[in-house]
Design a protein around this motif. Structure first.
Motif, PDB file in Angstrom:
ATOM      1  N   ASN A   1       0.803  -1.220   0.000  1.00  0.00           N
ATOM      2  CA  ASN A   1       0.000   0.000   0.000  1.00  0.00           C
ATOM      3  C   ASN A   1       0.842   1.279   0.000  1.00  0.00           C
ATOM      4  OD1 ASN A   1      -2.432  -1.581   0.223  1.00  0.00           O
ATOM      5  ND2 ASN A   1      -1.987  -1.800   2.415  1.00  0.00           N
ATOM      6  N   PRO A   2       1.714   1.443  -0.988  1.00  0.00           N
ATOM      7  CA  PRO A   2       2.548   2.648  -1.029  1.00  0.00           C
ATOM      8  C   PRO A   2       1.717   3.894  -1.344  1.00  0.00           C
ATOM      9  CG  PRO A   2       2.778   1.429  -3.072  1.00  0.00           C
ATOM     10  CD  PRO A   2       1.949   0.567  -2.147  1.00  0.00           C
ATOM     11  N   LEU A   3       2.213   5.045  -0.878  1.00  0.00           N
ATOM     12  CA  LEU A   3       1.575   6.316  -1.188  1.00  0.00           C
ATOM     13  C   LEU A   3       2.033   6.864  -2.533  1.00  0.00           C
ATOM     14  CD1 LEU A   3       1.794   8.155   2.269  1.00  0.00           C
ATOM     15  CD2 LEU A   3      -0.202   7.038   1.249  1.00  0.00           C
ATOM     16  N   VAL A   4       3.233   6.457  -2.951  1.00  0.00           N
ATOM     17  CA  VAL A   4       3.814   6.997  -4.177  1.00  0.00           C
ATOM     18  C   VAL A   4       4.817   5.996  -4.735  1.00  0.00           C
ATOM     19  CG1 VAL A   4       5.618   8.224  -2.899  1.00  0.00           C
ATOM     20  CG2 VAL A   4       4.984   9.022  -5.183  1.00  0.00           C
ATOM     21  N   THR A   5       4.986   5.983  -6.038  1.00  0.00           N
ATOM     22  CA  THR A   5       6.017   5.192  -6.708  1.00  0.00           C
ATOM     23  C   THR A   5       7.124   6.133  -7.157  1.00  0.00           C
ATOM     24  OG1 THR A   5       4.422   3.546  -7.513  1.00  0.00           O
ATOM     25  CG2 THR A   5       6.525   3.696  -8.680  1.00  0.00           C
ATOM     26  N   VAL A   6       8.369   5.767  -6.858  1.00  0.00           N
ATOM     27  CA  VAL A   6       9.529   6.549  -7.286  1.00  0.00           C
ATOM     28  C   VAL A   6      10.391   5.683  -8.193  1.00  0.00           C
ATOM     29  CG1 VAL A   6      11.639   7.740  -6.572  1.00  0.00           C
ATOM     30  CG2 VAL A   6       9.552   8.007  -5.227  1.00  0.00           C
ATOM     31  N   VAL A   7      10.652   6.157  -9.404  1.00  0.00           N
ATOM     32  CA  VAL A   7      11.525   5.474 -10.362  1.00  0.00           C
ATOM     33  C   VAL A   7      12.808   6.283 -10.487  1.00  0.00           C
ATOM     34  CG1 VAL A   7      11.832   4.745 -12.753  1.00  0.00           C
ATOM     35  CG2 VAL A   7       9.625   4.403 -11.626  1.00  0.00           C
ATOM     36  N   LEU A   8      13.946   5.639 -10.185  1.00  0.00           N
ATOM     37  CA  LEU A   8      15.245   6.314 -10.152  1.00  0.00           C
ATOM     38  C   LEU A   8      16.119   5.877 -11.322  1.00  0.00           C
ATOM     39  CD1 LEU A   8      17.536   7.951  -8.776  1.00  0.00           C
ATOM     40  CD2 LEU A   8      18.016   5.915  -7.398  1.00  0.00           C
ATOM     41  N   LEU A   9      16.712   6.862 -12.015  1.00  0.00           N
ATOM     42  CA  LEU A   9      17.642   6.615 -13.116  1.00  0.00           C
ATOM     43  C   LEU A   9      19.030   7.097 -12.691  1.00  0.00           C
ATOM     44  CD1 LEU A   9      15.408   8.060 -15.988  1.00  0.00           C
ATOM     45  CD2 LEU A   9      15.465   5.708 -15.122  1.00  0.00           C
TER      46      LEU A   9
ATOM     47  N   ALA B   1      10.686   7.410   5.537  1.00  0.00           N
ATOM     48  CA  ALA B   1      10.086   8.736   5.675  1.00  0.00           C
ATOM     49  C   ALA B   1       8.763   8.854   4.933  1.00  0.00           C
ATOM     50  CB  ALA B   1      11.058   9.800   5.177  1.00  0.00           C
ATOM     51  N   VAL B   2       8.691   8.229   3.776  1.00  0.00           N
ATOM     52  CA  VAL B   2       7.488   8.267   2.935  1.00  0.00           C
ATOM     53  C   VAL B   2       7.221   6.844   2.459  1.00  0.00           C
ATOM     54  CG1 VAL B   2       6.377   9.349   0.952  1.00  0.00           C
ATOM     55  CG2 VAL B   2       8.263  10.517   2.087  1.00  0.00           C
ATOM     56  N   GLU B   3       5.993   6.418   2.458  1.00  0.00           N
ATOM     57  CA  GLU B   3       5.653   5.053   2.043  1.00  0.00           C
ATOM     58  C   GLU B   3       5.715   4.961   0.522  1.00  0.00           C
ATOM     59  OE1 GLU B   3       1.986   3.840   3.856  1.00  0.00           O
ATOM     60  OE2 GLU B   3       2.552   4.731   5.774  1.00  0.00           O
ATOM     61  N   ILE B   4       6.902   4.610   0.016  1.00  0.00           N
ATOM     62  CA  ILE B   4       7.111   4.584  -1.428  1.00  0.00           C
ATOM     63  C   ILE B   4       7.397   3.176  -1.921  1.00  0.00           C
ATOM     64  CG2 ILE B   4       8.067   6.924  -1.393  1.00  0.00           C
ATOM     65  CD1 ILE B   4      10.799   5.574  -2.042  1.00  0.00           C
ATOM     66  N   ASP B   5       7.028   2.940  -3.156  1.00  0.00           N
ATOM     67  CA  ASP B   5       7.437   1.754  -3.902  1.00  0.00           C
ATOM     68  C   ASP B   5       8.600   2.209  -4.784  1.00  0.00           C
ATOM     69  OD1 ASP B   5       7.520  -0.752  -5.070  1.00  0.00           O
ATOM     70  OD2 ASP B   5       5.909  -0.328  -6.490  1.00  0.00           O
ATOM     71  N   ALA B   6       9.820   1.839  -4.436  1.00  0.00           N
ATOM     72  CA  ALA B   6      11.015   2.373  -5.108  1.00  0.00           C
ATOM     73  C   ALA B   6      11.534   1.411  -6.164  1.00  0.00           C
ATOM     74  CB  ALA B   6      12.110   2.657  -4.081  1.00  0.00           C
ATOM     75  N   TRP B   7      11.915   1.977  -7.331  1.00  0.00           N
ATOM     76  CA  TRP B   7      12.473   1.231  -8.445  1.00  0.00           C
ATOM     77  C   TRP B   7      13.732   1.949  -8.917  1.00  0.00           C
ATOM     78  CZ3 TRP B   7       9.235  -2.560 -11.288  1.00  0.00           C
ATOM     79  CH2 TRP B   7       7.960  -2.733 -10.725  1.00  0.00           C
ATOM     80  N   ALA B   8      14.728   1.182  -9.371  1.00  0.00           N
ATOM     81  CA  ALA B   8      15.942   1.800  -9.927  1.00  0.00           C
ATOM     82  C   ALA B   8      16.453   0.954 -11.084  1.00  0.00           C
ATOM     83  CB  ALA B   8      17.030   1.939  -8.866  1.00  0.00           C
ATOM     84  N   LEU B   9      16.939   1.631 -12.106  1.00  0.00           N
ATOM     85  CA  LEU B   9      17.407   0.978 -13.328  1.00  0.00           C
ATOM     86  C   LEU B   9      18.920   0.832 -13.334  1.00  0.00           C
ATOM     87  CD1 LEU B   9      16.588   0.023 -16.244  1.00  0.00           C
ATOM     88  CD2 LEU B   9      17.036   2.367 -16.984  1.00  0.00           C
TER      89      LEU B   9
ATOM     90  N   PRO C   1       0.514   7.630  -7.416  1.00  0.00           N
ATOM     91  CA  PRO C   1       1.239   8.736  -8.053  1.00  0.00           C
ATOM     92  C   PRO C   1       2.692   8.356  -8.340  1.00  0.00           C
ATOM     93  CG  PRO C   1      -0.027   9.520  -6.172  1.00  0.00           C
ATOM     94  CD  PRO C   1      -0.096   8.031  -6.135  1.00  0.00           C
ATOM     95  N   LEU C   2       3.192   8.805  -9.487  1.00  0.00           N
ATOM     96  CA  LEU C   2       4.533   8.445  -9.935  1.00  0.00           C
ATOM     97  C   LEU C   2       5.452   9.659  -9.914  1.00  0.00           C
ATOM     98  CD1 LEU C   2       6.578   6.485 -11.324  1.00  0.00           C
ATOM     99  CD2 LEU C   2       5.595   7.208 -13.506  1.00  0.00           C
ATOM    100  N   VAL C   3       6.585   9.507  -9.239  1.00  0.00           N
ATOM    101  CA  VAL C   3       7.638  10.523  -9.242  1.00  0.00           C
ATOM    102  C   VAL C   3       8.844   9.939  -9.968  1.00  0.00           C
ATOM    103  CG1 VAL C   3       9.265  11.851  -7.830  1.00  0.00           C
ATOM    104  CG2 VAL C   3       6.870  11.682  -7.149  1.00  0.00           C
ATOM    105  N   LEU C   4       9.357  10.659 -10.950  1.00  0.00           N
ATOM    106  CA  LEU C   4      10.533  10.246 -11.708  1.00  0.00           C
ATOM    107  C   LEU C   4      11.737  11.003 -11.172  1.00  0.00           C
ATOM    108  CD1 LEU C   4      11.663   8.657 -14.170  1.00  0.00           C
ATOM    109  CD2 LEU C   4      11.129  10.676 -15.563  1.00  0.00           C
ATOM    110  N   MET C   5      12.840  10.276 -10.930  1.00  0.00           N
ATOM    111  CA  MET C   5      14.053  10.897 -10.415  1.00  0.00           C
ATOM    112  C   MET C   5      15.252  10.464 -11.234  1.00  0.00           C
ATOM    113  SD  MET C   5      15.761  10.745  -6.603  1.00  0.00           S
ATOM    114  CE  MET C   5      17.446  11.358  -6.366  1.00  0.00           C
ATOM    115  N   GLY C   6      16.145  11.397 -11.535  1.00  0.00           N
ATOM    116  CA  GLY C   6      17.356  11.063 -12.275  1.00  0.00           C
ATOM    117  C   GLY C   6      18.555  11.793 -11.725  1.00  0.00           C
ATOM    118  N   HIS C   7      19.697  11.102 -11.714  1.00  0.00           N
ATOM    119  CA  HIS C   7      20.958  11.723 -11.305  1.00  0.00           C
ATOM    120  C   HIS C   7      21.901  11.796 -12.497  1.00  0.00           C
ATOM    121  CE1 HIS C   7      24.624  12.734  -9.236  1.00  0.00           C
ATOM    122  NE2 HIS C   7      25.198  11.626  -9.695  1.00  0.00           N
TER     123      HIS C   7
END
Length: 242
Positions: free
Chosen positions: A20-28, A48-56, A96-102
């Motif tokens: 039951n995540p509040l948000v999905t975060v996809v990390l590049l 800190a935040v109930e997220i479903d985290a993914w990284a490529l 909700p989906l948050v996209l993150m890239g470094h």
């Protein structure tokens, strides 16, 4: 191990799931990094935040197939990243989906939105920029994102937003957080300061005595806390509009 077929071979990714995540975060990640470098960040963010985290794992990095010296064109990087986003959306279609890239990942994230366009150099025409085969139209519609986080974004991707520049402008309604080290030598901060001034929706956080790799430097805890607070604010803001 989780893989999918990318633009040039099998792509590996990592997931840190919760119920039951509040948000999905996809990390590049950036060049020279891969998903296993982000265990601490993902777990801290989850606390800190109930997220479903993914990284490529970028092509040629980590367990993904490919040449680490040639991770691909921006169009190929965008195609690979889109594959992971599609998997994440299928797993959590209503979150909700948050996209993150470094670094290179930040350029890829902007490329997914058609906004990773360099400045037109002196004496160069806009048509010459277009001929570089950059993704100028969104592969990922901005309306499908709740927010965008950019870390150490390189200057070569920050022309978008300049008056008359090619590409697709970032929509004003898309919340964007940019985190950047003041002492970043690989991607000097001046460029992102100028770029931020063109976008009312971009919140820039600067970190003194910090360089390019913010999530693995002494300031990593503060950076992670700032990202967590921002993501939480995005989710709360969305809830208020439902």
């Amino acid at each position: 191990m989780p893989f999918f077929d990318g633009a040039r071979g099998r792509m590996h990714y990592r997931r840190w799931p919760i119920e039951n995540p509040l948000v999905t975060v996809v990390l590049l990640p950036g060049i020279g990094q891969h998903s296993s470098h982000y265990h601490r960040f993902a777990r801290t963010l989850q606390a800190a935040v109930e997220i479903d985290a993914w990284a490529l794992d970028t092509s040629g990095h980590g367990l993904s197939e490919g040449d680490p010296e040639q991770p691909g064109t921006l169009a190929e990087l965008v195609a690979d990243a889109l594959g992971l986003v599609e998997l994440a959306r299928a797993a959590q279609p209503h979150t909700p989906l948050v996209l993150m890239g470094h670094s290179l990942g930040a350029a890829t994230a902007l490329g997914m939105l058609g906004a990773a366009v360099p400045e037109v150099a002196e004496g160069e025409t806009a048509s010459a920029v277009i001929e570089r085969d950059l993704p100028l139209r969104p592969a990922l519609p901005a309306r499908e994102l709740a927010g965008l986080v950019l870390s150490g974004v390189p200057k070569r991707a920050l022309g978008g937003g300049a008056p008359g520049s090619p590409g697709t402008p970032l929509p004003r309604e898309l919340p964007v957080l940019a985190v950047h080290g003041v002492d970043d030598r690989r991607a000097p901060i001046d460029a992102v300061r100028v770029w931020t001034s063109r976008h009312e929706s971009v919140d820039l956080h600067e970190y003194t005595d910090a360089g390019h790799d913010l999530l693995h430097e002494r300031v990593h805890a503060r950076v992670t806390a700032d990202i967590a607070s921002w993501v939480q604010g995005v989710v709360v803001g969305l809830a208020r509009h439902l």
